[in-house]
Design a protein around this motif. Structure first.
Motif, PDB file in Angstrom:
ATOM      1  N   VAL A  27       5.696 -16.741 -21.370  1.00 20.70           N
ATOM      2  CA  VAL A  27       5.233 -15.535 -22.072  1.00 20.70           C
ATOM      3  C   VAL A  27       3.707 -15.480 -22.006  1.00 20.70           C
ATOM      4  O   VAL A  27       3.005 -16.243 -22.666  1.00 20.70           O
ATOM      5  CB  VAL A  27       5.738 -15.514 -23.527  1.00 20.70           C
ATOM      6  N   LYS A  29       1.648 -12.852 -22.558  1.00 22.57           N
ATOM      7  CA  LYS A  29       0.950 -11.823 -23.347  1.00 22.57           C
ATOM      8  C   LYS A  29      -0.366 -12.386 -23.885  1.00 22.57           C
ATOM      9  O   LYS A  29      -0.403 -13.553 -24.301  1.00 22.57           O
ATOM     10  CB  LYS A  29       1.838 -11.340 -24.495  1.00 22.57           C
ATOM     11  N   ILE A  71       9.529  -8.098 -23.250  1.00 28.33           N
ATOM     12  CA  ILE A  71      10.119  -8.739 -24.442  1.00 28.33           C
ATOM     13  C   ILE A  71       9.677  -8.108 -25.752  1.00 28.33           C
ATOM     14  O   ILE A  71      10.103  -8.539 -26.815  1.00 28.33           O
ATOM     15  CB  ILE A  71       9.795 -10.256 -24.458  1.00 28.33           C
ATOM     16  N   MET A 155      19.623 -10.723 -26.799  1.00 31.12           N
ATOM     17  CA  MET A 155      18.355 -11.408 -27.090  1.00 31.12           C
ATOM     18  C   MET A 155      18.219 -11.514 -28.600  1.00 31.12           C
ATOM     19  O   MET A 155      18.715 -10.660 -29.334  1.00 31.12           O
ATOM     20  CB  MET A 155      17.205 -10.582 -26.514  1.00 31.12           C
ATOM     21  N   MET A 199      11.881 -19.938 -28.590  1.00 30.85           N
ATOM     22  CA  MET A 199      10.456 -19.813 -28.302  1.00 30.85           C
ATOM     23  C   MET A 199       9.852 -21.224 -28.412  1.00 30.85           C
ATOM     24  O   MET A 199      10.585 -22.206 -28.532  1.00 30.85           O
ATOM     25  CB  MET A 199       9.797 -18.837 -29.292  1.00 30.85           C
ATOM     26  N   SER A 200       8.528 -21.318 -28.387  1.00 36.70           N
ATOM     27  CA  SER A 200       7.907 -22.660 -28.347  1.00 36.70           C
ATOM     28  C   SER A 200       8.446 -23.604 -29.424  1.00 36.70           C
ATOM     29  O   SER A 200       8.719 -24.770 -29.142  1.00 36.70           O
ATOM     30  CB  SER A 200       6.390 -22.543 -28.493  1.00 36.70           C
ATOM     31  N   ILE A 216       8.749 -18.880 -23.655  1.00 37.13           N
ATOM     32  CA  ILE A 216       7.749 -19.827 -24.163  1.00 37.13           C
ATOM     33  C   ILE A 216       6.338 -19.319 -23.879  1.00 37.13           C
ATOM     34  O   ILE A 216       5.969 -19.123 -22.718  1.00 37.13           O
ATOM     35  CB  ILE A 216       7.900 -21.207 -23.475  1.00 37.13           C
ATOM     36  N   GLY A 217       5.567 -19.135 -24.940  1.00 38.46           N
ATOM     37  CA  GLY A 217       4.190 -18.673 -24.787  1.00 38.46           C
ATOM     38  C   GLY A 217       3.196 -19.758 -25.124  1.00 38.46           C
ATOM     39  O   GLY A 217       2.599 -20.387 -24.246  1.00 38.46           O
TER      40      GLY A 217
HETATM   41  C1  LIG Z   1       5.286 -14.026 -28.220  1.00 43.83           C
HETATM   42  C2  LIG Z   1       6.749 -14.064 -28.053  1.00 43.83           C
HETATM   43  C3  LIG Z   1       7.389 -15.225 -27.586  1.00 43.83           C
HETATM   44  C4  LIG Z   1       6.657 -16.534 -27.319  1.00 43.83           C
HETATM   45  O1  LIG Z   1       6.364 -17.151 -28.534  1.00 43.83           O
HETATM   46  P1  LIG Z   1       5.661 -18.613 -28.590  1.00 43.83           P
HETATM   47  O2  LIG Z   1       5.908 -19.042 -29.980  1.00 43.83           O
HETATM   48  O3  LIG Z   1       4.231 -18.365 -28.279  1.00 43.83           O
HETATM   49  O4  LIG Z   1       6.339 -19.459 -27.590  1.00 43.83           O
HETATM   50  C5  LIG Z   1       8.751 -15.166 -27.384  1.00 43.83           C
HETATM   51  N1  LIG Z   1       9.462 -14.041 -27.622  1.00 43.83           N
HETATM   52  C6  LIG Z   1       8.877 -12.923 -28.076  1.00 43.83           C
HETATM   53  C7  LIG Z   1       9.723 -11.723 -28.319  1.00 43.83           C
HETATM   54  C8  LIG Z   1       7.516 -12.895 -28.305  1.00 43.83           C
HETATM   55  O5  LIG Z   1       6.946 -11.770 -28.757  1.00 43.83           O
END
Ligand SMILES: *Cc1c(COP(=O)(O)O)cnc(C)c1O
Length: 223
Positions: A27, A29, A71, A155, A199-200, A216-217
């Protein structure tokens, strides 16, 4: 931006922990094209963005074999920016939005792959269908007339909490809903196969409950 080698290392470390069949979506963004290039050079090809214009701008700048996942919350007037090339829209949260995406699919002569976002977390702020509402929409069957979208799965985002049991219960509920929907409406459709969850902070729990695509961001790109 973090240095290139750190991003590469993090990608490789996460990949090494994933069971076969789980796709890592990086991710990106809020992170610049150079950060994406660093991940790309570690072999990463799936990237997620939450703003349509940002996604379109990065698509223009970066290699054409990147698979772009949308997303974020999608507004109808922004679909046009991503419709020609988006790999998967994870965040369909109303029947109306599905119809709008279908129109843009028609304009671009392509079936746009979509996931239905399920509201499972306790927070009011998260978007998505309530599970019963999602089932009702599918049972009504009007979506079958939409020729330019493809529904490939579900999702969700779990609650933002330290309570691992609660997170596990939420992911388990989505996995159960996925099974019911698959049986009722997509039993013969192989492409209904995706659970985008984790997510993370919670992806190992999501994988235990059937996630096929983790998003994963911060664990990749943050300081
Ligand atoms: C930002 C985001 C993520 C990633 O989140 P992290 O906690 O940074 O890994 C995943 N899914 C969605 C929908 C997001 O907006």
């Amino acid at each position: 931006m973090k240095d290139k080698s750190l991003i590469e290392e993090r990608i490789k470390a996460i990949r090494a922990t994933l069971p076969q069949g789980v796709t890592l979506i990086a991710v990106s963004k809020y992170h610049p094209a150079e950060a994406i290039e660093a991940a790309y050079s570690a072999g990463q090809r799936d990237f997620g963005e939450s703003k349509a214009q940002d996604l379109a701008a990065k698509h223009k700048l970066l290699p054409p074999d990147i698979k772009w996942h949308f997303i974020g919350h999608l507004q109808s007037n922004k679909i046009k920016y991503i419709a020609p090339f988006v790999h998967l829209i994870h965040s369909i949260d109303s029947y109306r939005l599905l119809e709008e995406v279908n129109k843009h699919g028609a304009k671009n002569s392509r079936r746009i792959p979509c996931l239905l976002q399920i509201h499972i977390a306790q927070e009011e702020t998260k978007f998505g269908f309530a599970p019963a509402e999602c089932m009702k929409m599918l049972d009504e069957g009007k979506w079958r007339e939409l020729e330019y979208i493809e529904i490939n799965g579900l999702m969700c985002m779990a609650s933002n909490t330290d309570d691992k049991k609660q997170i596990a219960n939420e992911f388990a509920a989505v996995q159960q809903l996925f099974k019911e929907i698959k049986e009722r409406h997509f039993a013969s459709k192989n492409n209904f196969s995706i659970i985008s969850a984790g997510m993370s902070d919670d992806y190992p729990i999501a994988i235990e409950h059937g996630s096929t695509h983790i998003r994963i961001g911060s664990s990749i790109f943050a300081g």
